[in-house]
Design a protein around this motif. Structure first.
Motif, short mmCIF file in Angstrom:
data_model
loop_
_atom_site.label_atom_id
_atom_site.label_comp_id
_atom_site.label_asym_id
_atom_site.label_seq_id
_atom_site.Cartn_x
_atom_site.Cartn_y
_atom_site.Cartn_z
N VAL A 24 0.86 -1.17 0.00
CA VAL A 24 0.00 0.00 0.00
C VAL A 24 0.89 1.22 0.00
CG1 VAL A 24 -1.81 1.27 1.18
CG2 VAL A 24 -1.79 -1.22 1.27
N ALA A 25 0.74 2.05 -1.01
CA ALA A 25 1.56 3.25 -1.10
C ALA A 25 0.68 4.46 -1.27
CB ALA A 25 2.53 3.13 -2.29
N MET A 26 1.14 5.59 -0.76
CA MET A 26 0.40 6.84 -0.87
C MET A 26 1.14 7.78 -1.79
SD MET A 26 -0.85 7.41 3.06
CE MET A 26 -1.89 8.79 2.57
N MET A 27 0.36 8.53 -2.57
CA MET A 27 0.94 9.41 -3.56
C MET A 27 1.39 10.73 -2.94
SD MET A 27 0.84 7.70 -6.31
CE MET A 27 1.29 9.02 -7.43
N PRO A 28 2.48 11.32 -3.46
CA PRO A 28 2.92 12.63 -3.01
C PRO A 28 2.15 13.73 -3.72
CG PRO A 28 4.43 11.79 -4.64
CD PRO A 28 3.37 10.73 -4.43
N LEU A 52 -6.39 13.99 -13.59
CA LEU A 52 -5.81 13.37 -12.39
C LEU A 52 -4.36 13.79 -12.19
CD1 LEU A 52 -7.40 9.81 -12.55
CD2 LEU A 52 -7.95 11.65 -10.96
N ASN A 53 -4.08 15.05 -12.48
CA ASN A 53 -2.77 15.63 -12.18
C ASN A 53 -1.61 14.84 -12.79
OD1 ASN A 53 -3.64 17.88 -10.64
ND2 ASN A 53 -4.00 16.51 -8.91
N GLY A 54 -1.79 14.46 -14.06
CA GLY A 54 -0.67 13.85 -14.78
C GLY A 54 -0.65 12.35 -14.79
N ALA A 55 -1.56 11.69 -14.09
CA ALA A 55 -1.55 10.22 -14.08
C ALA A 55 -2.22 9.68 -15.33
CB ALA A 55 -2.29 9.71 -12.85
N SER A 56 -1.50 8.86 -16.08
CA SER A 56 -2.10 8.10 -17.17
C SER A 56 -2.93 7.00 -16.52
CB SER A 56 -1.01 7.52 -18.07
OG SER A 56 -1.57 6.75 -19.09
N PHE A 57 -4.21 6.94 -16.81
CA PHE A 57 -5.13 6.21 -15.95
C PHE A 57 -6.08 5.37 -16.80
CE2 PHE A 57 -8.12 5.78 -12.37
CZ PHE A 57 -7.24 5.68 -11.30
N GLY A 58 -5.59 4.27 -17.37
CA GLY A 58 -6.42 3.38 -18.16
C GLY A 58 -7.08 2.33 -17.29
N TYR A 106 -12.27 4.57 -6.75
CA TYR A 106 -11.44 3.36 -6.69
C TYR A 106 -11.39 2.78 -8.11
CZ TYR A 106 -12.87 3.57 -1.73
OH TYR A 106 -13.14 3.96 -0.44
N ALA A 107 -10.21 2.41 -8.56
CA ALA A 107 -10.08 1.86 -9.91
C ALA A 107 -9.06 0.73 -9.90
CB ALA A 107 -9.64 2.94 -10.89
N ILE A 123 -6.50 4.57 -5.91
CA ILE A 123 -7.56 5.34 -5.27
C ILE A 123 -7.26 6.82 -5.46
CG2 ILE A 123 -8.80 5.79 -3.13
CD1 ILE A 123 -7.87 3.06 -2.12
N ALA A 124 -8.27 7.56 -5.93
CA ALA A 124 -8.11 8.99 -6.17
C ALA A 124 -9.18 9.77 -5.41
CB ALA A 124 -8.22 9.30 -7.66
N THR A 125 -8.80 10.95 -4.95
CA THR A 125 -9.75 11.88 -4.34
C THR A 125 -10.09 12.95 -5.37
OG1 THR A 125 -8.87 11.50 -2.13
CG2 THR A 125 -10.14 13.51 -2.47
N LEU A 126 -11.38 13.15 -5.62
CA LEU A 126 -11.83 14.06 -6.67
C LEU A 126 -12.45 15.32 -6.07
CD1 LEU A 126 -13.60 11.47 -9.01
CD2 LEU A 126 -11.16 12.01 -8.81
N ASP A 127 -12.55 16.36 -6.90
CA ASP A 127 -13.21 17.59 -6.46
C ASP A 127 -14.73 17.36 -6.46
OD1 ASP A 127 -13.70 17.56 -9.22
OD2 ASP A 127 -13.70 19.74 -9.32
N GLU A 128 -15.48 18.35 -5.98
CA GLU A 128 -16.92 18.19 -5.82
C GLU A 128 -17.64 17.96 -7.14
OE1 GLU A 128 -18.60 21.35 -3.59
OE2 GLU A 128 -17.54 20.84 -1.73
N GLU A 129 -17.13 18.49 -8.23
CA GLU A 129 -17.78 18.34 -9.52
C GLU A 129 -17.25 17.15 -10.32
OE1 GLU A 129 -17.48 22.05 -11.59
OE2 GLU A 129 -19.13 22.93 -10.44
N LEU A 130 -16.34 16.39 -9.73
CA LEU A 130 -15.75 15.21 -10.37
C LEU A 130 -15.07 15.56 -11.69
CD1 LEU A 130 -18.61 12.60 -9.76
CD2 LEU A 130 -16.80 13.34 -8.19
N ARG A 131 -14.37 16.70 -11.68
CA ARG A 131 -13.64 17.13 -12.87
C ARG A 131 -12.14 16.93 -12.72
NH1 ARG A 131 -16.94 20.10 -16.26
NH2 ARG A 131 -18.88 20.85 -15.31
N THR A 132 -11.63 17.07 -11.51
CA THR A 132 -10.21 16.94 -11.25
C THR A 132 -10.00 16.11 -10.00
OG1 THR A 132 -10.07 18.92 -9.87
CG2 THR A 132 -9.79 19.24 -12.25
#
Length: 325
Positions: free
Chosen positions: A5-9, A231-237, A249-250, A262-271
């Motif tokens: 389990v790793a956390m992103m910087p 997603l701030n630069g993450a290539s996310f297929g 969760y993906a 696992i990503a945390t998104l803004d309220e509008e699910l745009r970023t």
């Protein structure tokens, strides 16, 4: 053995689509301990060639798993490490079943080939809906999401999201609803490879994974406007996905270490930003996941080396974002 389990910087600049640079600079963090009296591994089947694919877990802990290899459905519970065949009418004629989900009534929705089927808890067939061919040919339905007023289904073979309206609990025709090519018209139509799909609680926003573009696409249901989730630069297929509030969760299984992201998104699910990466054992080419009581249940498909090697399993891991101590 527990997964890494790793956390992103902090955030990075946005990379172009199709980039292979992925999620680096990770610092290991332990996951919280939860529900250690429950199994860590669930055996879907010991029969050759099953190749599990989709998963759904009802509120009471009933678990359903689909088979890409045979089309069968399996049922069990989070309290029992063994699943058994779910005798669902009509599924025996289907050679592959991919996405599977349940609704608030406990009905079981699943897709395979061009068909969407709905069964009750006893396996009685309630509804069958067949998708029309798309711009590239016959539909190959991959995953689905159920909202209050509709079911949305992705098509692996066509860059199309299909929709069936729900009226008084009854399902209408399954029809092409959105051709996503307008969001990225220069990308080859045959390589969109639409996969997982999720919706926010209101049903007004969809997130659709595209393996081919290595991106997740945000769809405004009212306007059908499509834009890329940043997603701030993450290539996310992503393959399968799960949305809980603003937590996405993906499961990723190519172009990156296989596992749960696992990503945390803004309220509008745009970023948003990827906050956790869970890789390593016990995963074996995971395809999708479900969540129940602070645990994530991840399907080990073995689809990278069909027919795989029995037993075919689901792995349970702790959800590192869970608030429970």
């Amino acid at each position: 053995m527990y997964p890494e389990v790793a956390m992103m910087p902090g955030t990075n600049r946005l990379l172009c689509l199709g980039a292979s640079v992925l999620l680096v600079g990770l610092a290991a963090q332990p996951a919280p301990a939860v529900a250690h009296d429950l199994p860590r591994t669930y055996v879907v089947s010991r029969s050759p060639g099953v190749l599990p694919e989709g998963i759904a877990i009802d509120r009471d802990g009933t678990m359903y798993v689909s088979s890409d290899g045979t089309g069968a459905l399996y049922r069990g519970t989070v309290r029992d490490p063994r699943l058994r065949p779910f005798r669902a009418d009509g599924v025996e004629d289907r050679t592959s079943t991919l996405g599977v989900h349940t609704d608030a009534r406990g009905r079981v929705f699943s897709v395979g080939g061009a068909e969407l089927t709905v069964h009750d808890r006893r396996g009685r067939l309630l509804t069958t809906r067949t998708a029309k061919s798309g711009p590239l040919g016959a539909s190959d339905l991959n995953d689905l999401v159920i909202t209050e007023d509709a079911v949305y289904v992705t098509d692996w073979a066509n860059p199309v999201v299909h929709r069936a309206e729900i009226h008084g609990g009854e399902l209408g025709p399954l029809e092409p609803w959105l051709d996503v090519r307008s969001a990225f018209p220069q990308f080859p139509a045959q390589f969109w490879l639409l996969n997982g799909i999720v919706a926010d609680r209101s049903g007004r926003t969809l997130l659709v994974a595209s393996n081919g573009t290595e991106a997740v696409w945000r769809v405004d249901v009212a306007t059908r406007q499509v834009g890329q989730l940043d997603l701030n630069g993450a290539s996310f297929g992503a393959d399968g996905m799960l949305l809980r509030g603003r937590t996405l969760y993906a499961v990723l299984n190519y172009g990156a270490p296989s596992g749960v992201y696992i990503a945390t998104l803004d309220e509008e699910l745009r970023t948003g930003a990827v906050t956790h990466r869970i890789t390593g054992a016990p995963f074996d080419l995971p395809t999708t996941l479900a969540r129940h009581n602070c645990r994530l249940y991840v399907v080990n498909s073995q689809n990278d080396a069909p027919p795989g090697e029995p037993p075919y399993t689901v792995s349970a891991i702790d959800d590192p974002t869970c608030d429970r101590p």
